[in-house]
Enzyme design. Structure first.
Site, mmCIF file in Angstrom:
data_model
loop_
_atom_site.group_PDB
_atom_site.id
_atom_site.type_symbol
_atom_site.label_atom_id
_atom_site.label_comp_id
_atom_site.label_asym_id
_atom_site.label_seq_id
_atom_site.Cartn_x
_atom_site.Cartn_y
_atom_site.Cartn_z
ATOM 1 C CD GLU A 79 -1.507 0.874 -13.061
ATOM 2 O OE1 GLU A 79 -0.485 1.207 -13.697
ATOM 3 O OE2 GLU A 79 -1.909 1.495 -12.057
ATOM 4 N NE ARG A 89 5.077 2.300 1.192
ATOM 5 C CZ ARG A 89 4.152 2.398 2.158
ATOM 6 N NH1 ARG A 89 4.536 2.597 3.420
ATOM 7 N NH2 ARG A 89 2.875 2.318 1.871
ATOM 8 C CB CYS A 142 -1.462 -4.001 -7.421
ATOM 9 S SG CYS A 142 -2.834 -3.683 -6.293
ATOM 10 C CG HIS A 165 -3.925 0.468 -9.158
ATOM 11 N ND1 HIS A 165 -2.677 0.313 -9.721
ATOM 12 C CD2 HIS A 165 -3.916 -0.276 -8.020
ATOM 13 C CE1 HIS A 165 -1.941 -0.481 -8.959
ATOM 14 N NE2 HIS A 165 -2.668 -0.852 -7.921
#
Length: 212
Positions: A79, A89, A142, A165
């Site tokens: 990342e 969500r 995350c 990830h």
């Protein structure tokens, strides 16, 4: 000292490969004479950064690699950027579901990883491990932890850090009919990333961007 973190299971899963991979990577590094520790973070907004801050104080690491699960991705995702934005969500493991709120009210819009992303990418590819530089860590816990880590490291200029990830484990992949990876392969990849980031202060100028 290398600090690796992984998450507890979330979203109805019974396991989280990020934690297994972080534990195994720490064991591999320790076996090679490179001090390392693994700490599990709760999948909870706010609390996760508090646990991470405590781990930084306890271990005083030179390098921090936080790891999370990205079910559906097929590779180790290095990342690049953490954004100051929570938009969940689904609820976290404590039932929190922040929507369109900053990780830190007065914080900068984003932080960049200080891991050797491109060097890690090259070395992972040479080792036969699927990997890519990712431009988004999402807007769930995350990214929240990634942003929190880089914010905490502003007062620790000698400590480098970032977020990786990992895909589903092989077992999860079978259940979801999605891409997966062996925990041992994930761990080997994390070791490569940690070593590349500790051994090199500058990154390689190789292309690893995205068109969309």
């Amino acid at each position: 000292m290398i600090l690796l973190t992984g998450f507890e299971p979330f979203g109805g899963e019974s396991t989280n490969p990020s934690w297994g991979a972080a534990q195994r990577a720490a064991a591999l590094l320790n076996d090679a004479g490179e001090p390392a520790a693994a700490v599990q973070l709760p999948c909870v907004f706010g609390t996760s950064i508090g646990v991470l801050a405590g781990a930084l104080e306890a271990h005083q690491p030179d390098l921090v690699v936080c790891v999370g699960q990205a079910g559906g991705r097929a590779e180790l995702s290095l990342e690049r950027v953490a954004i100051n934005f929570d938009d969940a969500r689904i609820p976290d493991n404590a039932g929190n579901q922040p929507v369109d709120v900053p990780v830190r009210q007065d914080g900068p819009a984003a932080y960049f990883s200080s891991l050797a992303l491109k060097r890690s990418l090259v070395q992972l590819t040479e080792a036969g491990l699927p990997a890519a530089v990712s431009q988004t860590a999402g807007t769930y816990v995350c990214n929240h932890v990634f942003y929190g880590l880089m914010d905490l490291l502003q007062d620790r200029s000698a400590t480098r850090g970032g977020f990786v990830h990992v895909p589903f484990s092989s077992e999860q992949a079978m259940a979801h009919r999605a891409p997966g990876m062996l925990i041992e392969e994930m761990a080997a990849g994390l070791v490569i990333i940690a070593r590349a980031s500790l051994q090199h202060q500058t990154d390689l100028p190789v292309p690893a961007g995205a068109e969309h």
